[in-house]
Write an enzyme that holds these catalytic residues in place. Structure first.
Site, short mmCIF file in Angstrom:
data_model
loop_
_atom_site.label_atom_id
_atom_site.label_comp_id
_atom_site.label_asym_id
_atom_site.label_seq_id
_atom_site.Cartn_x
_atom_site.Cartn_y
_atom_site.Cartn_z
N CYS A 77 0.58 -2.01 11.99
CA CYS A 77 -0.73 -2.69 11.97
C CYS A 77 -0.83 -3.92 12.86
O CYS A 77 -1.91 -4.30 13.26
CB CYS A 77 -1.08 -3.17 10.58
SG CYS A 77 -0.37 -2.32 9.26
N HIS B 49 -5.13 3.29 4.39
CA HIS B 49 -5.20 3.99 5.67
C HIS B 49 -4.25 5.19 5.69
O HIS B 49 -3.22 5.18 5.01
CB HIS B 49 -4.78 3.05 6.81
CG HIS B 49 -5.73 1.95 7.09
ND1 HIS B 49 -5.33 0.64 7.27
CD2 HIS B 49 -7.07 1.95 7.27
CE1 HIS B 49 -6.39 -0.12 7.52
NE2 HIS B 49 -7.45 0.66 7.52
C1 CIR Z 1 -7.30 -4.98 5.56
O1 CIR Z 1 -7.50 -4.68 4.38
O2 CIR Z 1 -8.05 -4.63 6.45
C2 CIR Z 1 -6.08 -5.80 5.89
N1 CIR Z 1 -5.79 -6.70 4.83
C3 CIR Z 1 -4.88 -4.91 6.12
C4 CIR Z 1 -5.05 -4.04 7.32
C5 CIR Z 1 -3.83 -3.24 7.62
N2 CIR Z 1 -4.01 -2.51 8.81
C6 CIR Z 1 -3.38 -1.40 9.10
O3 CIR Z 1 -2.63 -0.87 8.31
N3 CIR Z 1 -3.63 -0.82 10.26
#
Ligand code: CIR
Length: 304
Positions: A299, A195
């Site tokens: 997140c 991201h």
């Molecule tokens: C994913 O790959 O979607 C999750 N394991 C990690 C998401 C992390 N989200 C974020 O940085 N906003």
């Protein structure tokens, strides 16, 4: 200037499946996730935020949703508009339902309301959602993860990534242009990052934190080319570029949560905060097991 934070939304609890089944597109760590430690780190993170702002907990979704603690990916709120996302990973798409439900209930009821989680989790609390005046949603074929959206108050920088596509960015632009906030795409699909916010985050209305990495430098150049006037704090570790600043009215800082265990980056962040007269607001948290799940500080919450 970004609106003052009045409420944080988090997920009530981490499922057992987080340790075995969360998506790890980017993290190359070979050590397995320690579930007990991951839970403790998530709980400490929530408890830390709760010291500064009321926290609303979304219901526990069970093992079917191993990534559900990463609530940032399900919504963004800018200039009073809540935009429910359509996550790029199929396995995560239905996580948005509980966020949409929460916001609909809250805004329908008005000012300050009580949240009741499906699990009746102790600690669920009231939240102030008065800053939201409308809700919309990203629709197919758009896909958008909140982790790709860096909201500064003046701009929304959006990573055009493996999870977020142009169709969604166009929808975002249509939704936010009438509210006077430019949406600026930052292409990152060909990089190693998941991201946009993996390499850039907001420290203050005029200051961004960025990593001293190929991607961080690329993102910084893209933002600087727009003559937007942001200052940058550069940190050597990629994961440390994601900080969570909780600010009240007038950009007054309540706390900035940064990653522990990255001493050089902590030194750079502390120096920047000292120069702002805000070093006493720095809180370091160890999120080793969250990082293994490709997560970082922003997140696991949505600040409203
Ligand atoms: C994913 O790959 O979607 C999750 N394991 C990690 C998401 C992390 N989200 C974020 O940085 N906003």
């Amino acid at each position: 200037m970004a609106a003052p934070v009045r409420t944080a939304i988090v997920r009530a609890r981490m499922p057992d499946s987080y340790a075995t089944s969360c998506l790890t597109d980017v993290n190359l760590a070979t050590a397995p996730i320690d579930l007990a430690l991951a839970r403790a780190q998530h709980q400490k993170y929530v408890a830390t935020i709760r010291r500064f702002v009321p926290v609303v907990e979304l219901p526990f979704l069970g093992d079917e949703y191993p990534d559900a603690i990463f609530v940032e990916d399900t919504v963004l709120v800018a200039k009073g508009l809540a935009i429910i996302t359509r996550p790029g990973a199929d396995s995560r798409r239905r996580e948005v339902e509980s966020m949409a439900e929460c916001l609909k209930v809250k805004t329908a009821k008005g000012a300050t309301t009580t949240t009741t989680t499906a699990t009746g989790v102790a600690g669920a609390t009231t939240g102030d959602f008065t800053s939201i005046d409308a809700i919309t949603a990203i629709e197919a074929p758009g896909t958008l993860d909140g982790g790709d959206c860096c909201l500064t108050g003046r701009h929304v920088f959006v990573g055009l990534s493996k999870r977020t596509n142009q169709a969604a960015i166009d929808q975002l632009d249509n939704a936010l242009r009438p509210r006077g906030i430019p949406v600026i795409a930052v292409p990152i699909a060909d990089t190693h990052i998941l991201h946009l916010k993996c390499v850039v985050s907001v420290l203050a209305a005029d200051t961004l934190v960025v990593s001293d990495s190929v991607e961080g430098r690329m993102v910084r150049e893209r933002i600087e080319a727009l003559n937007t006037g942001y200052k940058f704090v550069v940190v050597p570790d990629v994961v440390a570029a994601n900080v969570l600043a909780i600010r009240g009215s007038g950009d007054a800082l309540a706390a900035v949560i940064v990653q522990d265990r990255y001493p050089e980056s902590q030194k750079a962040l502390r120096a920047a905060m000292r120069a702002r007269g805000e070093e006493d607001k720095v809180i370091e948290l160890d999120l080793s097991e969250i990082i293994k799940g490709d997560g970082a500080l922003t997140c696991m919450s949505v600040l409203i």
